[in-house]
Write a protein that holds these residues in place. Sequence first.
Motif, PDB file in Angstrom:
ATOM      1  N   VAL A   1       0.734  -1.183   0.026  1.00  0.00           N
ATOM      2  CA  VAL A   1       0.112   0.127  -0.133  1.00  0.00           C
ATOM      3  C   VAL A   1       0.912   1.278   0.065  1.00  0.00           C
ATOM      4  N   LYS A   2       2.106   1.349   0.907  1.00  0.00           N
ATOM      5  CA  LYS A   2       2.785   2.437   0.892  1.00  0.00           C
ATOM      6  C   LYS A   2       3.612   2.761  -0.378  1.00  0.00           C
ATOM      7  N   ASN A   3       3.729   1.536  -1.197  1.00  0.00           N
ATOM      8  CA  ASN A   3       4.433   2.021  -2.366  1.00  0.00           C
ATOM      9  C   ASN A   3       3.604   2.180  -3.818  1.00  0.00           C
ATOM     10  N   SER A   4       2.300   1.996  -3.335  1.00  0.00           N
ATOM     11  CA  SER A   4       1.255   2.063  -4.653  1.00  0.00           C
ATOM     12  C   SER A   4       0.566   3.493  -4.447  1.00  0.00           C
ATOM     13  N   GLU A   5       0.469   4.069  -5.380  1.00  0.00           N
ATOM     14  CA  GLU A   5      -0.357   5.406  -5.622  1.00  0.00           C
ATOM     15  C   GLU A   5      -1.798   5.025  -5.714  1.00  0.00           C
ATOM     16  N   GLU A   6      -2.018   4.004  -6.460  1.00  0.00           N
ATOM     17  CA  GLU A   6      -3.422   3.705  -6.640  1.00  0.00           C
ATOM     18  C   GLU A   6      -4.166   3.208  -5.400  1.00  0.00           C
ATOM     19  N   LEU A   7      -3.389   2.227  -4.665  1.00  0.00           N
ATOM     20  CA  LEU A   7      -3.820   1.912  -3.316  1.00  0.00           C
ATOM     21  C   LEU A   7      -3.868   3.114  -2.136  1.00  0.00           C
ATOM     22  N   ARG A   8      -2.917   3.816  -2.167  1.00  0.00           N
ATOM     23  CA  ARG A   8      -3.183   4.944  -1.419  1.00  0.00           C
ATOM     24  C   ARG A   8      -4.373   5.936  -1.627  1.00  0.00           C
ATOM     25  N   SER A   9      -4.459   6.139  -2.960  1.00  0.00           N
ATOM     26  CA  SER A   9      -5.560   6.845  -3.639  1.00  0.00           C
ATOM     27  C   SER A   9      -6.748   6.211  -3.155  1.00  0.00           C
ATOM     28  N   ARG A  10      -7.036   5.172  -3.269  1.00  0.00           N
ATOM     29  CA  ARG A  10      -8.617   4.467  -2.808  1.00  0.00           C
ATOM     30  C   ARG A  10      -8.489   4.377  -1.281  1.00  0.00           C
ATOM     31  N   LEU A  11      -7.484   4.382  -0.408  1.00  0.00           N
ATOM     32  CA  LEU A  11      -7.550   4.373   0.848  1.00  0.00           C
ATOM     33  C   LEU A  11      -8.002   5.943   1.276  1.00  0.00           C
ATOM     34  N   LEU A  12      -7.437   6.806   0.594  1.00  0.00           N
ATOM     35  CA  LEU A  12      -7.724   8.310   0.632  1.00  0.00           C
ATOM     36  C   LEU A  12      -9.216   8.551   0.579  1.00  0.00           C
ATOM     37  N   HIS A  13      -9.803   7.661  -0.467  1.00  0.00           N
ATOM     38  CA  HIS A  13     -11.118   7.915  -0.862  1.00  0.00           C
ATOM     39  C   HIS A  13     -12.285   7.273   0.254  1.00  0.00           C
ATOM     40  N   SER A  14     -11.811   6.269   0.854  1.00  0.00           N
ATOM     41  CA  SER A  14     -12.411   5.774   2.115  1.00  0.00           C
ATOM     42  C   SER A  14     -12.155   6.541   3.235  1.00  0.00           C
ATOM     43  N   PHE A  15     -11.191   7.305   3.483  1.00  0.00           N
ATOM     44  CA  PHE A  15     -10.839   8.291   4.385  1.00  0.00           C
ATOM     45  C   PHE A  15     -12.129   9.552   4.305  1.00  0.00           C
ATOM     46  N   GLU A  16     -11.968  10.000   3.033  1.00  0.00           N
ATOM     47  CA  GLU A  16     -12.764  11.250   2.562  1.00  0.00           C
ATOM     48  C   GLU A  16     -14.316  10.692   2.984  1.00  0.00           C
ATOM     49  N   LEU A  17     -14.539   9.517   2.858  1.00  0.00           N
ATOM     50  CA  LEU A  17     -15.981   9.053   2.822  1.00  0.00           C
ATOM     51  C   LEU A  17     -16.556   9.120   4.330  1.00  0.00           C
ATOM     52  N   MET A  18     -15.404   8.511   5.431  1.00  0.00           N
ATOM     53  CA  MET A  18     -15.792   8.553   6.609  1.00  0.00           C
ATOM     54  C   MET A  18     -15.675  10.055   7.263  1.00  0.00           C
ATOM     55  N   LEU A  19     -14.811  11.010   6.675  1.00  0.00           N
ATOM     56  CA  LEU A  19     -14.784  12.417   7.092  1.00  0.00           C
ATOM     57  C   LEU A  19     -16.131  12.819   7.017  1.00  0.00           C
ATOM     58  N   GLY A  20     -16.598  12.603   5.812  1.00  0.00           N
ATOM     59  CA  GLY A  20     -18.157  13.126   5.351  1.00  0.00           C
ATOM     60  C   GLY A  20     -19.129  12.546   6.575  1.00  0.00           C
ATOM     61  N   PHE A  21     -19.043  11.282   6.769  1.00  0.00           N
ATOM     62  CA  PHE A  21     -19.803  10.798   7.579  1.00  0.00           C
ATOM     63  C   PHE A  21     -19.950  11.586   8.781  1.00  0.00           C
ATOM     64  N   TYR A  22     -18.604  12.085   9.386  1.00  0.00           N
ATOM     65  CA  TYR A  22     -18.468  12.736  10.662  1.00  0.00           C
ATOM     66  C   TYR A  22     -18.734  14.380  10.363  1.00  0.00           C
ATOM     67  N   GLY A  23     -18.969  14.936   9.166  1.00  0.00           N
ATOM     68  CA  GLY A  23     -19.063  16.225   9.155  1.00  0.00           C
ATOM     69  C   GLY A  23     -18.017  16.914   8.939  1.00  0.00           C
ATOM     70  N   LEU A  24     -16.938  16.140   8.289  1.00  0.00           N
ATOM     71  CA  LEU A  24     -15.565  16.836   8.328  1.00  0.00           C
ATOM     72  C   LEU A  24     -15.209  17.027   6.730  1.00  0.00           C
ATOM     73  N   GLU A  25     -14.162  17.494   6.364  1.00  0.00           N
ATOM     74  CA  GLU A  25     -13.591  17.508   5.083  1.00  0.00           C
ATOM     75  C   GLU A  25     -12.300  17.556   5.043  1.00  0.00           C
ATOM     76  N   LEU A  26     -11.537  16.898   4.068  1.00  0.00           N
ATOM     77  CA  LEU A  26     -10.230  17.225   3.711  1.00  0.00           C
ATOM     78  C   LEU A  26     -10.172  18.530   2.829  1.00  0.00           C
ATOM     79  N   VAL A  27      -9.438  19.701   3.404  1.00  0.00           N
ATOM     80  CA  VAL A  27      -9.179  20.728   2.248  1.00  0.00           C
ATOM     81  C   VAL A  27      -7.658  21.088   2.434  1.00  0.00           C
ATOM     82  N   GLY A  28      -6.925  20.499   1.276  1.00  0.00           N
ATOM     83  CA  GLY A  28      -5.644  20.771   0.988  1.00  0.00           C
ATOM     84  C   GLY A  28      -4.982  19.753   1.963  1.00  0.00           C
TER      85      GLY A  28
END
Length: 171
Positions: free
Chosen positions: A69-96
């Motif tokens: 995962v650490k060495n795969s841009e695709e996997l980290r990007s997909r993990l980031l997508h999961s993170f942003e989903l859960m941030l939205g669930f909590y009413g938060l967002e990643l800005v920069g």
Amino acid sequence: MQEVYHPIIAFYLGLQPDTEGRKIEEIWGWSYGRLEAIHDFIQWLFPLRDKSMVNLDAPVLNKEVIEKVKNSEELRSRLLHSFELMLGFYGLELVGNEVCLGDNFEERKQNWLRRGNHNFLRITRILKCLGYLGLKKEAVAFFGCLQKIYEQEGDKIGSVTFGYWQAAVRD
């Protein structure tokens, strides 16, 4: 010959469902109500090195998965997508590089910002997983936002929970 992937990698690449037959793209499309009501997906979106006590079927991270995962841009990007989903669930967002309160924070916090809420455990899991899998700066940004929330809502979060969050970011 077809490559055989660890279940976490295959799940994250969308090649294989979790043990309940759900592909990652399906989970990404769930409503906030469904994310709240279903409890056995979080271990797949944010795996840890230790076996889950509540979802015995969930796979765990090992050195090979962590490095992949650490060495795969695709996997980290997909993990980031999961993170942003859960941030939205909590009413938060990643800005920069910052995690901020979203426009819907006041509404969303009603769902999770209550003493002893199971989402506090989910947050600890997310913080740890991000750090293990190469998204440490995102984990630190998330913790920074949680720290500000704690300053305002510490009575609901509690010092013990906040301590777990602090330790999760240090891991």
